[in-house]
Enzyme design. Sequence first.
Site, PDB file in Angstrom:
ATOM      1  CD  GLU A 296      -2.862   1.150   0.604  1.00  0.00           C
ATOM      2  OE1 GLU A 296      -2.788  -0.211  -0.689  1.00  0.00           O
ATOM      3  OE2 GLU A 296      -3.686   2.117   0.384  1.00  0.00           O
ATOM      4  CG  ASP A 297       1.490   3.366   3.126  1.00  0.00           C
ATOM      5  OD1 ASP A 297       0.679   3.148   3.135  1.00  0.00           O
ATOM      6  OD2 ASP A 297       1.265   2.728   4.520  1.00  0.00           O
TER       7      ASP A 297
END
Length: 696
Positions: free
Chosen positions: A76-77
């Site tokens: 996600e990051d």
Amino acid sequence: MLRQYELLEKIRAYDPDADEAMINRAYVFSMKAHGSQKRASGDPYYSHPIEVAGILTDLHLDDETIVTAILHDTIEDTVATPEEVERLFGPNVARLVDGVTKLSKIEAQSESQRAAENLRKFLLAMSGDIRVLLVKLADRLHNMRTLHFIGSEEKRRRIARETMDIYAPLAERIGMYEFMTEMQTLAFREVEPDAYASISKRLEQLHKGGGDDLIERIGRGLTAHLEASGIEAEVQGRQKHPFSIWRKMAERHVSFEQLSDVMAFRAVVDNVEDCYRTLGIIHQRWPMVPGRFKDFISTPKRNGYRSLHTTIIHDENMRIEIQIRTKGMHAQAEHGLAAHWAYKEGREAAEAEHPWINDLIEILEHAGSPEELLEHTRMAMYQDRIFAFTPKGELIQLPKGATPVDFAYAVHTDLGDQTVGAKVNGRVMPLRTPLDNGDQVEILVSKAQHPQPAWLSFVVTGKARAKIRRFVKSKEREETVALGKKIFDEIVERLPAPLGWEAIAEALKRLNLHDDEALMEAIALKRVDDVAVMEALMPGSALKKGVKPPPQRQAISIKGLTPGVAFQLATCCHPIPGDRIVGLRREGEGIEVHTIGCDQLADGIDADWVDLAWGDESDGGAARLCVVIKNEPGSLAVIAGILGSHGANIVGMEQVSRDGSFHTFNLDIEVHDLQHLMRILAALRATDVVSTAERL
Ligand code: MN
């Protein structure tokens, strides 16, 4: 911050066979991927996934879960890809990380409705592997622990609220009370800072009052007492959490002073036998508080929780709660499913012992709309939820206080509409009975049944309330129109000439009403009076001579009946307003209204008895009198005179017997109400032509 070697040590302590190389690979991968990213606390970002992994080692979870925790934010990051994760850590970890990533995306969407919808999809997708949920809960727990570093108050509140609404209930549902409690405590502090501060302060004062630590002192006493009786127990005392205290205060509407059980103790013993012995010893020494004892060992909670619970009045004159359990029960109570995950092999084993996993999946599959799911997953601040079961074992989730009627409507609208009774755990119970967690509910139905207005006084779910209201409203209109039609027919009879249908159409125009039903309604609700209706139907008719006077109308209304349900005043006892009345309902018939003293009630054993009362506006009824009068000329005229002067109309008269000096008559007279009748009877008895006058 947890170091790499510390994490490994923790895992090694419970799982010597863990794949340490994979864990080390994950550590390096995560550290590199997050690079120089920072947390709000100023710590390097990669400290967060390591801490999450650390939380999960406390639950003794397997190496795949730990690695998933370490990698949970990389997709996600960071620039890391799912393919990379799969290549380096295998398909299992890749699937788990993918699951957590999907759930994390939901957090980014603040709108609760969309969040719930996605949460549902996600939970469905992950339901194949509960470990995803465990990682997500640990992730949320660590974020809550570090929440105070976030600068924006609005953001802190949103996260806290979301935790309260979605994650704490999920933790509770899978039996992870430790997670739940910590999440609630942290979220509560953010959402209700004032309440949190004042409760914390009160708790502090309470303990200062006792000199040394009150909890410790009571705990020592308990241990010593059990030891003297030959029980070796590990006694732990704790103060209840500010959130649970606050919730109790809100639920029970009590103040802090009235809330006596702010302390709880736990005695952990060796085996089940000792649990019961411990209970006996404690109850012999201190009085128990009635109604608080629960045996979750013989009847475990649905999520598998087992313990004995009791509340006693201790020497300090304080109520304290005591939980008694074995070590195994304790591990499971603290870590719920995770304990089983650690001690048993695979999901199948857990599922066999935890049928609720299937139930959880079933709820998710059956929640029709996002709102509905949110209602399922959201734990309102003031009320908890209960689970009840259909005879087939289908799980129905309801708010606390829900009754069999709520249950029926939750299953299906038709079932709710046709409810006539309910069996709770095999016993017929009143429909207003609040259901308990785990109750099995069988709804008894009849096609002839309709929603009852009386149900509105005890249902708690919005769905049940809305359905009942809608039915009552439509019935009310139906009845109003029917009443209007009756009055209309009387008005038409009083007209000097017969009426054609054109006349009604004309009348509607004159009265500015759009259809027949509207006219009937207007008449029933007295929005138009008789004269206006006559004039509209046949101009000039109301003024003509020879128009028949309006017949006496009975305005009877009865409380306790469904509007529109047919009723008739019994002809045996002739109830009039003011009498105490009761209804008899037999299948397929209307309700028969009797006076409470009627002899015929003895035959009504097979019928349902309906509690009734007269409506406030009720006026008029026919009462039957038995009057014995002297056999002399003019006697009847005297009687008629008295009745006339009291405004009572004689509608029937029958001579029952006659002998030389007395005649006995049965008189049916129309009176307003019971008081009116009493005055008439008194007046009759006062004259010398009347020997006796009684109501039949
Ligand atoms: Mn995270």
